[in-house]
Scaffold this motif. Structure first.
Motif, mmCIF file in Angstrom:
data_model
loop_
_atom_site.group_PDB
_atom_site.id
_atom_site.type_symbol
_atom_site.label_atom_id
_atom_site.label_comp_id
_atom_site.label_asym_id
_atom_site.label_seq_id
_atom_site.Cartn_x
_atom_site.Cartn_y
_atom_site.Cartn_z
ATOM 1 N N GLY A 1 -26.464 -39.621 21.367
ATOM 2 C CA GLY A 1 -25.664 -39.000 20.373
ATOM 3 C C GLY A 1 -25.435 -39.605 19.098
ATOM 4 N N LYS A 2 -25.517 -40.961 19.111
ATOM 5 C CA LYS A 2 -25.568 -41.589 17.845
ATOM 6 C C LYS A 2 -26.630 -41.249 17.022
ATOM 7 N N LEU B 1 -19.083 -33.540 18.404
ATOM 8 C CA LEU B 1 -19.751 -34.508 18.530
ATOM 9 C C LEU B 1 -19.575 -35.538 17.154
ATOM 10 N N GLU C 1 -18.250 -39.373 17.462
ATOM 11 C CA GLU C 1 -18.780 -40.443 17.025
ATOM 12 C C GLU C 1 -17.946 -41.319 15.881
ATOM 13 N N ARG C 2 -17.200 -40.409 15.040
ATOM 14 C CA ARG C 2 -16.269 -41.121 14.167
ATOM 15 C C ARG C 2 -14.981 -41.650 14.700
ATOM 16 N N ILE D 1 -19.548 -41.951 22.168
ATOM 17 C CA ILE D 1 -20.803 -41.401 21.827
ATOM 18 C C ILE D 1 -21.831 -42.268 22.606
ATOM 19 N N THR D 2 -22.918 -41.638 22.872
ATOM 20 C CA THR D 2 -24.043 -42.343 23.493
ATOM 21 C C THR D 2 -25.166 -42.704 22.516
ATOM 22 N N THR E 1 -25.921 -38.075 15.242
ATOM 23 C CA THR E 1 -25.068 -38.015 14.247
ATOM 24 C C THR E 1 -25.666 -38.549 12.874
ATOM 25 N N ASP E 2 -26.396 -39.612 13.208
ATOM 26 C CA ASP E 2 -27.358 -40.075 12.003
ATOM 27 C C ASP E 2 -28.124 -39.140 11.364
ATOM 28 N N ILE F 1 -22.819 -37.694 24.618
ATOM 29 C CA ILE F 1 -21.293 -38.307 24.915
ATOM 30 C C ILE F 1 -21.341 -38.659 26.388
#
Length: 161
Positions: free
Chosen positions: A112-113, A54, A58-59, A108-109, A116-117, A92
């Protein structure tokens, strides 16, 4: 004796300590307890195996499964199944590649963001605790040298020879 030969001799002597340090760091970073702690701090209930995927999506996304598998050092088929689980969790989504429509890329959706945040906030808390007593100069040197190492490693081709 040439300066280069002396320098190479010094590097050869120091390499075992460098390797030990890198192995220790990789081992510590790959401990399940560390990921579990970070996920708990982030308030996420996510399978540990899905977590690095994940973050990498994102990255580095949009990213294909083959590139993703190479990036995490796992088998393509395993990563493909794990990406399907991330998609089922709506973290995602997969879509046709921009360069090659036959390639499915993971992106990423918004959900999902958010995840990750939250991981970034947890990671920051852990890092602030780790580096709280480091002098600024040492911390800056670490960042500079780690970037130099990463850049050098990325430029050095991996061959079977």
């Amino acid at each position: 004796m040439s300066t280069k030969k002396v320098h190479n001799t010094y590097i050869k002597k120091q390499l075992p300590e460098l390797y030990r340090s890198l192995i220790d760091i990789a081992s510590l970073m790959n401990r399940p307890e560390r990921d579990a702690q970070m996920l708990e701090m982030a308030g996420l209930t996510l399978e540990r195996a899905l977590f690095p995927l994940l973050v990498m999506i994102e990255r580095r996304g949009p990213i294909g499964v083959v590139e993703l598998a190479e990036g995490v050092g796992r088998d393509y088929t395993t990563v493909s199944r794990q990406v399907a689980r991330l998609e089922a969790l709506e973290l995602i989504e997969r879509r046709s590649g921009s360069a090659d429509k036959r390639v499915r890329e993971a992106v990423i959706t918004p959900r999902g963001k958010e995840a990750t945040d939250a991981v970034d906030v947890a990671r920051e808390k852990m890092a602030l605790n780790l580096f709280r007593d480091w002098p600024r100069e040492d911390f800056d040197a670490l960042i500079r040298l780690m970037r130099m190492l990463a850049d050098g490693m990325s430029r050095q081709p991996v061959t079977g020879k």
